[in-house]
Scaffold this active site. Structure first.
Site, short mmCIF file in Angstrom:
data_model
loop_
_atom_site.label_atom_id
_atom_site.label_comp_id
_atom_site.label_asym_id
_atom_site.label_seq_id
_atom_site.Cartn_x
_atom_site.Cartn_y
_atom_site.Cartn_z
N GLN A 148 -10.24 -2.58 2.40
CA GLN A 148 -9.74 -3.29 3.57
C GLN A 148 -9.68 -2.40 4.82
OE1 GLN A 148 -5.90 -4.15 1.55
NE2 GLN A 148 -4.99 -3.84 3.57
N MET B 200 0.84 -1.20 0.00
CA MET B 200 0.00 0.00 0.00
C MET B 200 0.87 1.25 0.00
SD MET B 200 -3.40 -0.93 2.09
CE MET B 200 -2.74 -0.70 3.72
N GLY B 201 2.13 1.08 -0.39
CA GLY B 201 3.02 2.25 -0.51
C GLY B 201 3.54 2.72 0.83
N HIS C 98 9.08 1.18 3.10
CA HIS C 98 10.23 1.19 4.01
C HIS C 98 11.06 -0.07 3.73
CE1 HIS C 98 7.85 -1.76 6.16
NE2 HIS C 98 6.86 -0.87 6.32
N GLY D 198 11.26 -2.80 5.16
CA GLY D 198 10.50 -4.06 5.25
C GLY D 198 9.95 -4.45 3.90
N HIS D 199 9.33 -3.48 3.21
CA HIS D 199 8.80 -3.75 1.87
C HIS D 199 9.95 -4.14 0.92
CE1 HIS D 199 5.70 -0.69 3.26
NE2 HIS D 199 4.95 -1.72 2.98
N LYS E 63 5.03 -10.00 9.32
CA LYS E 63 4.52 -9.00 10.27
C LYS E 63 3.00 -9.07 10.31
CE LYS E 63 4.04 -4.24 11.23
NZ LYS E 63 3.00 -3.74 10.33
N SER F 47 6.80 -0.23 9.93
CA SER F 47 5.42 -0.13 9.46
C SER F 47 5.23 1.25 8.83
CB SER F 47 4.46 -0.27 10.64
OG SER F 47 3.18 0.18 10.28
N SER F 48 4.40 1.29 7.77
CA SER F 48 4.10 2.58 7.15
C SER F 48 3.44 3.52 8.16
CB SER F 48 3.15 2.37 5.98
OG SER F 48 3.72 1.48 5.06
P1 AMP Z 1 1.52 -2.92 3.47
O1 AMP Z 1 2.05 -1.89 2.54
O2 AMP Z 1 1.54 -2.52 4.90
O3 AMP Z 1 0.21 -3.52 3.02
O4 AMP Z 1 2.55 -4.11 3.40
C1 AMP Z 1 2.90 -4.72 2.19
C2 AMP Z 1 3.67 -5.98 2.49
O5 AMP Z 1 4.86 -5.65 3.21
C3 AMP Z 1 2.89 -6.97 3.37
O6 AMP Z 1 3.14 -8.28 2.91
C4 AMP Z 1 3.48 -6.74 4.72
O7 AMP Z 1 3.38 -7.85 5.58
C5 AMP Z 1 4.93 -6.44 4.37
N1 AMP Z 1 5.58 -5.73 5.46
C6 AMP Z 1 5.14 -4.62 6.09
N2 AMP Z 1 5.98 -4.29 7.09
C7 AMP Z 1 6.95 -5.23 7.10
C8 AMP Z 1 8.10 -5.45 7.90
N3 AMP Z 1 8.42 -4.65 8.93
N4 AMP Z 1 8.89 -6.52 7.63
C9 AMP Z 1 8.57 -7.35 6.60
N5 AMP Z 1 7.50 -7.19 5.80
C10 AMP Z 1 6.71 -6.16 6.06
#
Ligand code: AMP
Length: 282
Positions: free
Chosen positions: A61, A30-31, A34, A36-37, A150, A186-187
């Protein structure tokens, strides 16, 4: 790297990749990207020929309109990061590209898995996740899709979705990336005030303490009580849930022996911002 906004162009790209016999590694996001992504994208690069990332803040969602409104949106910075990671294509659609008809909202059923934990606090959340992930999988046709542990429950939902719809994609769960002080990236972390960010650093410490108690065979109820007492002492924080669960069903357990694999799941409000974390205990 090409930024793709429309489905016609995306279809053409996917057809060309498939014709060349190349494998597609897909990272849906979802942009507000960081590390993690980016770690997911790096894994995709190790396992597949072509890396595709999607950036789409999926409205279906979000059960809380305010959460959707304040969700960080930083597309230009995201594209720069993805370019640096040698991402091949970014799919960056408008809402009407994904949901052309207002009524075109698929309904999925995941039983207990969608009722527990995140599902209890965020009704409809996983249905929304399944809606967007199913659309994205049908468009991108990935060989492998990379998801962060996560969002532990989300990985299980996506695996259930793949099973229900017989998609050929392999779901690859990836480790949680953390900040230097242990807070899961986390975003939403950028939405925390300096003071909130400081107290959020307690979360990994509590998870560490929980793990330590679990290793010493402390009774599950005693562990939960001890950690919940610590959380209650933080005026800026409000616990949503803390559970020790069977990692294969996510049902809460009473004793370590009741499950093969065990995970602790936490969701906590820091001010108005809701953060989640988890640790695999056995
Ligand atoms: P999101 O943009 O929050 O929907 O996350 C997109 C993907 O990145 C999802 O599969 C999340 O689980 C993963 N993600 C988000 N934060 C982390 C993190 N700290 N470490 C690893 N993967 C992450």
């Amino acid at each position: 790297m090409e930024i793709v906004k429309d489905i016609v162009r995306l279809n053409k790209i996917i057809d060309e990749i498939k014709q060349k016999g190349k494998t597609i590694g897909f990272v849906p996001t979802m942009g507000a990207l960081h590390q993690g992504h980016l770690s997911l994208l790096q894994e995709a690069g190790k396992q597949c020929d072509v890396k595709i990332c999607s950036v789409f803040v999926n409205p279906t969602q979000f059960n809380d309109k305010k959460d959707l409104d304040r969700y960080p949106r930083t597309p230009e910075a995201d594209f720069a990061l993805l370019e640096r990671e040698a991402c091949d294509f970014v799919f960056f659609p408008d809402e009407k590209e994904i949901y052309p008809e207002k009524e075109d909202k698929r309904v999925f059923r995941f039983g207990r898995l969608e009722e527990l934990h995140e599902g209890r606090t965020r009704p409809g959340h996983f249905n929304g996740v399944a809606q967007v992930v199913s659309k994205l999988f049908e468009l991108v046709k990935p060989d492998k899709a990379f998801f962060g542990q996560k969002d532990f429950q989300q990985v299980m939902i996506v695996k259930a979705l793949v099973k229900q719809l017989n998609y050929k994609v392999e779901i690859v769960p990836c480790a949680i990336l953390r900040e230097a002080d242990g807070l899961a990236m986390s975003s939403r972390n950028v939405l925390l005030s300096a003071e909130e960010r400081k107290v959020a650093a307690h979360i990994p410490l509590w998870m560490g303490k929980l793990e330590e108690m679990f290793r010493k065979n402390t009774v599950v109820e005693t562990i939960l009580k001890a950690i919940k007492e610590k959380i209650a002492l933080q005026p800026l924080m409000k616990l949503d849930y803390l559970e020790i669960c069977d990692a294969d069903t996510l049902e809460p357990i009473d004793t370590a022996n009741s499950a093969n694999r065990v995970v602790a799941l936490l969701a906590v409000f820091v001010g108005k911002i809701r953060l989640i974390d988890n640790v695999l205990l056995q």
